[in-house]
Design an enzyme around this catalytic site. Structure first.
Site, PDB file in Angstrom:
ATOM      1  N   LYS A 218       0.841  -1.206   0.000  1.00 43.31           N
ATOM      2  CA  LYS A 218       0.000   0.000   0.000  1.00 43.31           C
ATOM      3  C   LYS A 218       0.862   1.236   0.000  1.00 43.31           C
ATOM      4  O   LYS A 218       1.829   1.329   0.757  1.00 43.31           O
ATOM      5  CB  LYS A 218      -0.795   0.083   1.310  1.00 43.31           C
ATOM      6  CG  LYS A 218      -2.100  -0.601   1.338  1.00 43.31           C
ATOM      7  CD  LYS A 218      -2.839  -0.196   2.624  1.00 43.31           C
ATOM      8  CE  LYS A 218      -3.911  -1.197   2.934  1.00 43.31           C
ATOM      9  NZ  LYS A 218      -4.608  -0.877   4.195  1.00 43.31           N
TER      10      LYS A 218
ATOM     11  N   HIS B 266     -11.469  -1.557  -4.487  1.00 44.16           N
ATOM     12  CA  HIS B 266     -11.189  -1.064  -3.140  1.00 44.16           C
ATOM     13  C   HIS B 266     -11.945   0.218  -2.824  1.00 44.16           C
ATOM     14  O   HIS B 266     -11.547   0.988  -1.960  1.00 44.16           O
ATOM     15  CB  HIS B 266      -9.688  -0.839  -2.922  1.00 44.16           C
ATOM     16  CG  HIS B 266      -8.867  -2.080  -3.141  1.00 44.16           C
ATOM     17  ND1 HIS B 266      -9.033  -3.210  -2.372  1.00 44.16           N
ATOM     18  CD2 HIS B 266      -7.909  -2.372  -4.036  1.00 44.16           C
ATOM     19  CE1 HIS B 266      -8.199  -4.138  -2.789  1.00 44.16           C
ATOM     20  NE2 HIS B 266      -7.506  -3.659  -3.808  1.00 44.16           N
TER      21      HIS B 266
ATOM     22  N   ARG C 280     -11.827  13.414   8.642  1.00 43.78           N
ATOM     23  CA  ARG C 280     -12.806  14.284   7.968  1.00 43.78           C
ATOM     24  C   ARG C 280     -14.174  13.646   8.085  1.00 43.78           C
ATOM     25  O   ARG C 280     -14.309  12.532   8.586  1.00 43.78           O
ATOM     26  CB  ARG C 280     -12.433  14.404   6.502  1.00 43.78           C
ATOM     27  CG  ARG C 280     -12.336  13.021   5.846  1.00 43.78           C
ATOM     28  CD  ARG C 280     -12.142  13.085   4.362  1.00 43.78           C
ATOM     29  NE  ARG C 280     -11.575  11.856   3.824  1.00 43.78           N
ATOM     30  CZ  ARG C 280     -12.278  10.794   3.438  1.00 43.78           C
ATOM     31  NH1 ARG C 280     -13.584  10.785   3.556  1.00 43.78           N
ATOM     32  NH2 ARG C 280     -11.677   9.728   2.962  1.00 43.78           N
TER      33      ARG C 280
HETATM   34  P1  ADP Z   1      -7.795   3.950   1.147  1.00 45.95           P
HETATM   35  O1  ADP Z   1      -7.003   5.036   1.795  1.00 45.95           O
HETATM   36  O2  ADP Z   1      -7.604   3.904  -0.307  1.00 45.95           O
HETATM   37  O3  ADP Z   1      -9.218   3.985   1.587  1.00 45.95           O
HETATM   38  P2  ADP Z   1      -7.484   1.623   2.880  1.00 45.95           P
HETATM   39  O4  ADP Z   1      -6.232   1.292   3.600  1.00 45.95           O
HETATM   40  O5  ADP Z   1      -8.591   2.187   3.682  1.00 45.95           O
HETATM   41  O6  ADP Z   1      -7.124   2.595   1.672  1.00 45.95           O
HETATM   42  O7  ADP Z   1      -7.983   0.311   2.127  1.00 45.95           O
HETATM   43  C1  ADP Z   1      -9.042   0.375   1.185  1.00 45.95           C
HETATM   44  C2  ADP Z   1      -9.686  -1.003   1.050  1.00 45.95           C
HETATM   45  O8  ADP Z   1      -8.737  -1.997   0.633  1.00 45.95           O
HETATM   46  C3  ADP Z   1     -10.290  -1.548   2.302  1.00 45.95           C
HETATM   47  O9  ADP Z   1     -11.586  -1.064   2.531  1.00 45.95           O
HETATM   48  C4  ADP Z   1     -10.254  -3.050   2.053  1.00 45.95           C
HETATM   49  O10 ADP Z   1     -11.324  -3.437   1.235  1.00 45.95           O
HETATM   50  C5  ADP Z   1      -8.986  -3.248   1.277  1.00 45.95           C
HETATM   51  N1  ADP Z   1      -7.869  -3.596   2.164  1.00 45.95           N
HETATM   52  C6  ADP Z   1      -7.070  -2.742   2.820  1.00 45.95           C
HETATM   53  N2  ADP Z   1      -6.161  -3.383   3.563  1.00 45.95           N
HETATM   54  C7  ADP Z   1      -6.373  -4.701   3.380  1.00 45.95           C
HETATM   55  C8  ADP Z   1      -5.745  -5.902   3.858  1.00 45.95           C
HETATM   56  N3  ADP Z   1      -4.700  -5.859   4.664  1.00 45.95           N
HETATM   57  N4  ADP Z   1      -6.246  -7.078   3.446  1.00 45.95           N
HETATM   58  C9  ADP Z   1      -7.287  -7.137   2.594  1.00 45.95           C
HETATM   59  N5  ADP Z   1      -7.909  -6.058   2.101  1.00 45.95           N
HETATM   60  C10 ADP Z   1      -7.470  -4.843   2.477  1.00 45.95           C
HETATM   61  P1  ADP Z   2     -14.676   7.706   1.908  1.00 44.01           P
HETATM   62  O1  ADP Z   2     -15.159   8.986   2.542  1.00 44.01           O
HETATM   63  O2  ADP Z   2     -15.780   6.764   1.705  1.00 44.01           O
HETATM   64  O3  ADP Z   2     -13.483   7.094   2.571  1.00 44.01           O
HETATM   65  P2  ADP Z   2     -12.865   8.026  -0.314  1.00 44.01           P
HETATM   66  O4  ADP Z   2     -11.733   7.791   0.602  1.00 44.01           O
HETATM   67  O5  ADP Z   2     -13.040   7.113  -1.468  1.00 44.01           O
HETATM   68  O6  ADP Z   2     -14.271   8.090   0.438  1.00 44.01           O
HETATM   69  O7  ADP Z   2     -12.720   9.508  -0.857  1.00 44.01           O
HETATM   70  C1  ADP Z   2     -13.588  10.486  -0.445  1.00 44.01           C
HETATM   71  C2  ADP Z   2     -14.133  11.268  -1.600  1.00 44.01           C
HETATM   72  O8  ADP Z   2     -13.316  12.401  -1.798  1.00 44.01           O
HETATM   73  C3  ADP Z   2     -14.174  10.564  -2.915  1.00 44.01           C
HETATM   74  O9  ADP Z   2     -15.434  10.005  -3.150  1.00 44.01           O
HETATM   75  C4  ADP Z   2     -13.943  11.659  -3.912  1.00 44.01           C
HETATM   76  O10 ADP Z   2     -15.183  12.150  -4.352  1.00 44.01           O
HETATM   77  C5  ADP Z   2     -13.324  12.754  -3.141  1.00 44.01           C
HETATM   78  N1  ADP Z   2     -11.948  13.029  -3.510  1.00 44.01           N
HETATM   79  C6  ADP Z   2     -10.851  12.494  -2.967  1.00 44.01           C
HETATM   80  N2  ADP Z   2      -9.751  13.029  -3.486  1.00 44.01           N
HETATM   81  C7  ADP Z   2     -10.156  13.936  -4.399  1.00 44.01           C
HETATM   82  C8  ADP Z   2      -9.486  14.822  -5.286  1.00 44.01           C
HETATM   83  N3  ADP Z   2      -8.169  14.912  -5.333  1.00 44.01           N
HETATM   84  N4  ADP Z   2     -10.231  15.575  -6.099  1.00 44.01           N
HETATM   85  C9  ADP Z   2     -11.565  15.492  -6.066  1.00 44.01           C
HETATM   86  N5  ADP Z   2     -12.245  14.706  -5.249  1.00 44.01           N
HETATM   87  C10 ADP Z   2     -11.568  13.930  -4.427  1.00 44.01           C
END
Ligand code: ADP
Ligand code: ADP
Ligand code: MG
Length: 663
Positions: A158, A235, A295
């Site tokens: 990651k 993801h 946030r």
């Molecule tokens: P992001 O910042 O993109 O949200 P996260 O670390 O929250 O990244 O991970 C996004 C998704 O990826 C998680 O909701 C899960 O579905 C999957 N994921 C993350 N870490 C793991 C893991 N160690 N094993 C399996 N799936 C994972």
């Molecule tokens: P969550 O709040 O479910 O964790 P994400 O981590 O996928 O959602 O990201 C939050 C939201 O922020 C995304 O759905 C996207 O619309 C918005 N976002 C994130 N980064 C950017 C960016 N650089 N420009 C525009 N929108 C963004």
């Protein structure tokens, strides 16, 4: 409390923040880019300031301009929404320096949680359970590989600075590690400007369960229970619900307390989410810290639905220095809530995002921003465009019911009543997910979509016969309306006496098909589709819909005609059917507005004229293909073709002028 705030965001979240501010009699200032000059969020606020070009870098990420806009309008605080500047500690610090309140956590907390690797080191010290892995500073590829070997495959690499599902690579075996590492680093460098990675054990069939936390400046911190966001694609979350099915009181308490410990470790203030990955071993569930989002989260409405609280109100109160409105023991869960993210994308084409105009955007009856059976949060109106500049989310549909079953039934009904035409959406896909065995039985994990793929992709919910019957009925009703019921001006096939046959040609599901409509002596109609069986056809208009009786059943269909395509919506689902009308009426629709420009990005299929040709108003000039639909461009007035600006096969941008016409 603040008298005026600036909302440094766009779309649904800007509208949602504005709604709470309005309810609390706080004035709002919107900021907007070129592309958003007429956006809904601008109307939702009391004032608006233009901050630059359409690309986020030129506007919504221009924090000096945003701070200047707040100062110029006398706003006391800035709400960053999610995305954009919401997790930017430099922005939070700059707000404070400019004497503005940043409606979010302190810059130090954003920084502490900003990088996944550093955050994990902190959480380790705070005693929060972590996924087994490596999150050290040393990024030597050979060391990373040794760590991966130690953790045991499969592992997940990651990007430490990652977010939004980007910068992740699952690795099945040691031999693939270096290639995956290089590709992950490349994506991380391009997307986040930082190539540091961490390596984690890849949990198989995990659930994503996150805890909403809230802190105040007096040192109170509570958890507002969990959300299950296991249903994901790439993801990224697709459906989110609360409470998490199968959650026990004991586990809820343990996860809630771990989340509060995580927040306390960084002196958290405001709304935050601690994301956990949950490993399922039979009935046993082990949870591990994944990351903290500092946030308000996209899916916060499901928490609002089950707690009856307004989280934006809480954010404003905390930012204004008030204590949290409730204590942990006063918080209760009521019923079950599910959110569906309606996106402009094509699920059958690997969820490719779509852009275009929301020519049709009809919603089920709902109350926005309030607890109710159906809530819709959106930042667009019918006629607005989903542009390539921002993300593809069109709306969030949130339902609440006494039980999960009730919420599920309500969600399906609300999705069925969500009619969007003009671009590809995932509405039908969401309905299939909701009805899939895994989701219906709450057999949730992040592999739900691939596991259920046989019933989720490339389905045809409406058959050709029904679609053709609906399209024919729509045509006849439209003609009747046009003719004002004058039998002599009816078009071919409408006979006042005697039998007649009218032929239709359609394109449906990629195939060219025919239908014959036979008018009987008594005025009854019979439709023969594809030269196969004939069925009596009866229909009548009821409001927006058509009640169809064809073949065996009675169906309520709503049909919207866009160019040559009829978009048919029924309880079972939606379908598109293209009429190949032999009675040249090509172009009635594309000529609207009198522009000779591409209505959306796409490909030029053909020109039916050349330079020098005299044309008359309404005459078809060119055909374009976009979003798998053909659009005819017609002459807005009589004139002469001066010049063709493209050739068949050319890709054109939305708004590109296709040809020049002189009077
Ligand atoms: P992001 O910042 O993109 O949200 P996260 O670390 O929250 O990244 O991970 C996004 C998704 O990826 C998680 O909701 C899960 O579905 C999957 N994921 C993350 N870490 C793991 C893991 N160690 N094993 C399996 N799936 C994972
Ligand atoms: P969550 O709040 O479910 O964790 P994400 O981590 O996928 O959602 O990201 C939050 C939201 O922020 C995304 O759905 C996207 O619309 C918005 N976002 C994130 N980064 C950017 C960016 N650089 N420009 C525009 N929108 C963004
Ligand atoms: Mg995440």
């Amino acid at each position: 409390m603040f008298k005026k705030i600036l909302i440094a965001n766009r779309g649904e979240i800007a509208c949602r923040v504005a709604a709470t501010a309005r309810r609390m009699a706080i004035r709002t200032v919107a900021v907007y880019s070129d592309a958003d000059a007429h956006a809904k969020h601008v109307d939702a606020c009391d004032e608006a300031v233009h901050i630059g070009g359409s690309a986020p870098k030129e506007s919504y990420l221009q924090w000096e301009r945003i701070i200047a806009a707040a100062q110029a309008t006398g706003a006391e605080a800035i709400h960053p929404g999610y995305g954009f500047l919401s997790e930017n500690e430099a922005f939070a610090a700059a707000c404070a320096q400019a004497g503005l309140v940043f409606i979010g956590p302190p810059a130090s907390a954003i920084q502490a949680m900003g990088l996944k690797a550093e955050a994990k080191q902190l959480m380790e010290k705070a005693g929060v359970p972590l996924v087994p892995g490596y999150h050290g500073a040393d990024q030597d590829p050979a060391l990373l590989q040794r760590e991966a070997d130690r953790i045991g495959y499969p592992v997940l690499i990651k990007a430490s600075a990652g977010g939004g599902g980007k910068g992740m690579r699952a690795v099945e075996q040691g031999a693939d590690f270096q290639a995956a590492l290089a590709s992950c680093q490349r994506e991380a460098r391009n997307s986040f400007g930082d190539e540091a990675v961490l390596v984690e054990k890849y949990v198989t069939r995990p659930r994503h369960i996150e805890i909403q936390v809230f802190g105040d400046t007096q040192g109170n911190c509570v958890y507002l229970f969990e959300r299950d966001c296991s249903v994901q694609r790439r993801h990224q979350k697709v459906l989110e619900e609360a409470p998490a099915p199968g959650m026990t009181e004991a586990m809820r308490k343990r996860m809630g307390e771990a989340a509060v410990a995580a927040a306390r470790a960084v002196n958290y203030v405001g709304a935050g989410t601690v994301e956990f990955i949950v490993e399922q071993r039979g009935a046993e569930m082990n949870f591990f810290f994944m990351e903290m989002n500092t946030r308000l989260q996209v899916e916060h409405p499901v928490t609002e639905a089950i707690t009856g609280l307004d989280l934006v109100e809480w954010q404003l109160r905390v930012a204004a220095g008030e204590p949290l409105p409730l204590k942990q023991e006063q918080l209760r869960i009521q019923g079950h809530a599910i959110e569906a993210r309606i996106c402009a994308e094509n699920p059958d084409n690997n969820f490719l995002p779509a852009t275009g105009t929301l020519h049709v955007y009809r919603k089920p009856p709902a109350t926005a921003f309030q607890r109710g059976p159906v809530r819709i949060d959106d930042g667009v109106r019918e006629g607005d465009a989903i542009s390539p500049y921002y993300d593809s989310m069109i709306a969030k549909l949130i339902v609440h019911g006494a039980t999960r079953e009730e919420a599920l039934a309500r969600l399906d009904e609300a999705l069925a009543a969500t009619h969007i035409a003009g671009l590809a959406t995932n509405v039908q896909f969401l309905r299939y997910v909701v009805k899939s065995k895994s989701f219906a039985q709450a057999d949730l994990d992040t592999a739900l979509i691939p596991r259920e793929q046989a019933v989720l992709f490339n389905q045809q919910p409406v058959g050709f016969e029904l679609a053709a019957a609906a399209a024919v009925a729509r045509t006849l009703l439209d003609e009747q309306a046009l003719a004002g019921d004058d039998p002599f001006s009816r078009r071919a096939g409408w006979r006042s006496h005697g039998e007649g046959v009218r032929l239709f040609e359609f394109e449906f599901g990629g195939t060219h098909t025919k239908a014959a409509l036979r008018y009987l002596h008594d005025g009854a109609l019979v439709l023969a589709v594809n030269g196969a069986r004939s069925m009596p056809l009866a229909f009548r208009a009821t409001g927006d819909a058509i009640e169809l009786q064809s073949g065996g059943g009675r169906t309520r269909a709503v049909v919207y005609t866009l160019g040559e395509t009829d978009h048919v919506f029924t309880q079972a689902g939606a379908a598109q059917i293209v009429s190949i009308d032999l009675l040249a009426h090509a172009g009635d629709h594309a000529a609207e507005g009198g522009r000779l420009t591409a209505p959306m990005p796409g490909k030029v299929v053909s020109f039916s004229v050349k330079a020098g040709d005299k044309v008359s108003k309404g005459q078809a000039l060119a055909v374009m293909e976009a979003m798998k639909m053909e659009h005819t461009i017609a002459a807005p007035a009589d004139g002469t073709v001066a010049e063709l600006l493209y050739a068949p096969g050319d890709q054109v941008a939305e708004g590109a002028e296709l040809l020049k016409l002189s009077a």
